[in-house]
Write a protein that holds these residues in place. Structure first.
Motif, short mmCIF file in Angstrom:
data_model
loop_
_atom_site.label_atom_id
_atom_site.label_comp_id
_atom_site.label_asym_id
_atom_site.label_seq_id
_atom_site.Cartn_x
_atom_site.Cartn_y
_atom_site.Cartn_z
N LYS A 30 1.82 2.71 -3.42
CA LYS A 30 0.79 3.39 -4.22
C LYS A 30 0.78 4.90 -3.95
O LYS A 30 0.11 5.65 -4.65
N GLN A 31 1.53 5.32 -2.93
CA GLN A 31 1.46 6.72 -2.50
C GLN A 31 2.55 7.59 -3.11
O GLN A 31 2.49 8.82 -3.02
N SER B 57 0.83 -1.22 0.00
CA SER B 57 0.00 0.00 0.00
C SER B 57 0.86 1.26 0.00
O SER B 57 0.46 2.29 -0.56
#
Length: 286
Positions: free
Chosen positions: A103-104, A100
């Motif tokens: 994805k930033q 996750s």
């Protein structure tokens, strides 16, 4: 200047607990429930994870991937935990947490997420095998550490892409190991970066310390055996990937530290490296 840059970077890392897609409290509870001394039921683990429906969906997606080779599809987290084991559910959650983060931020063009995940998985698998062969450490925990050991490289590429590129080019140009290039660039390495992030996620010392010391295992104050196994697994996987590179000699020199036979280590590593399922799983995480 390098010291100031790395110190500013290190000071940022504890705040990355806020970037997880789930609460660190959930992760801490999961580790308690899946620990070797836990009496938690499969249903209790499922209840902990079901509080985040998106996480549950992603867990089942990976659990049903070719990597695990299940004969029939699992449709609930308790069932996945029953079939795969609680430790594997924990590893899937950690991998999803790291995924996750990617994805930033935009990663440097030279950073391959697929190769990153493939290396993490193979080091985890090698560490688990070496733990069984030497009867040192907990094989399940060592797979987890292997899965996380280079997270500091990923964090550096995400948060300091220009520095990552300088380090990457320096290692290529001067035939340095990554940790050597990092030390020359700013006096620290990815192992420290990774351990600080994982500590902020409230992971236990038996996971964070081998990550921190996997390039200097003798310095590990409480988990030197585990740190040595991760060090050897990392060397051996690199050596299998590049038989003409420096890691072959490093692997051979390090084997006596664990009273392991070099030929047996390389044979075991070569068998793991041939797994097509690892590549498929890495693509899912990338």
């Amino acid at each position: 200047m390098g010291q100031e840059k790395i110190q500013d970077f290190l000071n940022e890392l504890p705040r990355m607990r806020e970037d997880l897609p789930f609460s660190p409290r959930l992760l801490k509870r999961l580790f308690i429930q899946t620990g070797s001394n836990s009496t938690a039921s499969l249903e209790e683990v499922g209840e902990t994870l079901s509080k985040d429906q998106g996480l549950t969906t992603r867990i089942l997606s990976l659990a049903n991937s070719a990597y695990y080779g299940l004969q029939s599809e699992v449709q609930s987290v308790p069932r996945a935990a029953a079939v795969l084991g609680m430790g594997e559910i924990r590893n899937i959650v950690l991998a999803l947490g790291v995924q996750s983060l990617t994805k930033q931020c935009d990663l440097p063009e030279d950073f391959s997420l697929g190769e990153y995940w493939q290396h993490q998985l193979l080091v985890g698998m090698a560490a688990r095998e070496f733990s069984r062969m030497t009867d040192l450490g907990n094989p399940g925990n060592l797979f987890t550490v292997g899965l996380l050991h280079d997270v500091g490289k990923l964090i550096t590429a995400m948060r300091r892409p220009e520095d990552w590129q300088i380090i990457h080019d320096l290692a290529d140009d001067e035939s340095l190991l990554d940790a050597e290039a990092e030390d020359r660039h700013w006096g620290s390495d990815h192992a420290l970066v990774g351990s600080l992030v994982l500590s902020s996620w409230e992971l236990p010392d038996e996971l964070t310390e081998p990550v921190k010391w996997h390039h200097d295992p003798a310095l590990s104050p409480a988990h030197s055996n585990e740190s040595m196994i991760i060090c050897l697994a990392n060397y051996a996987i690199h050596a299998a990937d590049d038989p003409e590179g420096p890691y072959v000699e490093l692997t051979e020199e390090f084997c006596p530290e664990l009273e392991m036979d070099f030929e047996e280590v390389m044979e075991t590593t070569a068998e793991l490296a041939e797994s097509e399922e690892v590549e498929q799983f890495a693509r899912l995480l990338a």
